[in-house]
Design an enzyme around this catalytic site. Sequence first.
Site, PDB file in Angstrom:
ATOM      1  CB  THR A 184      -0.922  -0.035   1.245  1.00 40.13           C
ATOM      2  OG1 THR A 184      -1.802  -1.141   1.090  1.00 40.13           O
ATOM      3  CG2 THR A 184      -1.748   1.223   1.402  1.00 40.13           C
ATOM      4  CB  SER A 202       2.538  -8.033   1.209  1.00 38.78           C
ATOM      5  OG  SER A 202       1.564  -7.862   2.204  1.00 38.78           O
TER       6      SER A 202
HETATM    7  C1  SIN Z   1      -1.062  -3.013   2.826  1.00 37.51           C
HETATM    8  O1  SIN Z   1       0.075  -2.820   2.421  1.00 37.51           O
HETATM    9  O2  SIN Z   1      -1.501  -2.399   3.841  1.00 37.51           O
HETATM   10  C2  SIN Z   1      -2.039  -3.957   2.198  1.00 37.51           C
HETATM   11  C3  SIN Z   1      -1.597  -4.485   0.905  1.00 37.51           C
HETATM   12  C4  SIN Z   1      -0.335  -5.269   0.998  1.00 37.51           C
HETATM   13  O3  SIN Z   1      -0.105  -5.919   2.023  1.00 37.51           O
HETATM   14  O4  SIN Z   1       0.433  -5.233   0.023  1.00 37.51           O
END
Ligand code: SIN
Length: 333
Positions: free
Chosen positions: A16, A63
């Site tokens: 994110t 992720s």
């Molecule tokens: C995030 O990063 O908060 C959610 C998406 C991810 O884990 O890549």
Amino acid sequence: MNARRSRIALVATGGTIAGTAASATDTANYTAGQLGAAELLDAVPQLAALAELRAEQLFNIDSKDMGPAHWLPLLRRVQALADDDAIDGIVITHGTDTLEETAYFLHVALSTGKPVVMTAAMRPATALSADGPLNLYHAVQLACRPLAGRAGVLAVLGDRILPAALLTKRHPSAIDAFSSPAALTVDASDTQLQAFPSSRHHHIDLPIEVQALPPVELLTVSAGSSPALAAAVVRALARANLIAGRAGLVLALPGNASLPAAWETVLTEDLPPAVPVVLASRCGAGATPHRIDRPGNWLQCRSLDPLKARVRLIAGLAAGLRGARLKRWFERV
Ligand code: SIN
């Protein structure tokens, strides 16, 4: 004369923190892993006053799609950077969803005294009050402090420093989504950093010949859950074990890692003794009691949560530990 600025390598992997949405007010509908490493740095011009930075993009993914197949190349790359005399510290950007698993894997498998700091964000880069830029600033700031290398891999999010060995994502959307009983604030003193638990007893060497990490599955056992699930996984693992000579199972069990009788029968009768099974507690805190009445391939993991127990088993098997040596690797937690 001015002291030399620290030389920090940024390894971007997505998440994110590199996510974008159509609107600045939308913090829920966005795509993770859109911006590149250079764009993450451009958003924080204040970093230039902290460090000489070099950035690289290893992956650019959400992720939820990160796993053992990514951990090994990430480990090798970060190890190479850590072994480079021209690098003082490493910052890794990552998604928050599986950050604790990647962080713990690097924590046990990296061999370095240099700071390795992971960071992430809960709001995409396009959001009003995006948290990524300040998290990145704090992560670089921490990576510039040699003392931060003492405790192994650290994560920095929401104004706090959290050690990989004691780090859990606890909320799907809150800015302070992570919790750790050992968290420090980002303005922690050298004395506080020095008091972080040393990482030494967690380390394991993965030989360079290791090309892939072993298959290890994690099953959560809920009240009345069918042991047929265990039987299916055990059969699949037995096949993997025959092929690869290594595989394992982690069970997230109620209370004191208590195994329901029906599951005990399946594990005792169907699990080949060469397949290790870690009995973890799904409680989320505390430590399970030491039991001596268990078969040799049933491993106890005390206070390690099921996600970290799986990572530890993957690392132990990849390092070639079997039998009593694997048991000792779990006794060190
Ligand atoms: C995030 O990063 O908060 C959610 C998406 C991810 O884990 O890549």
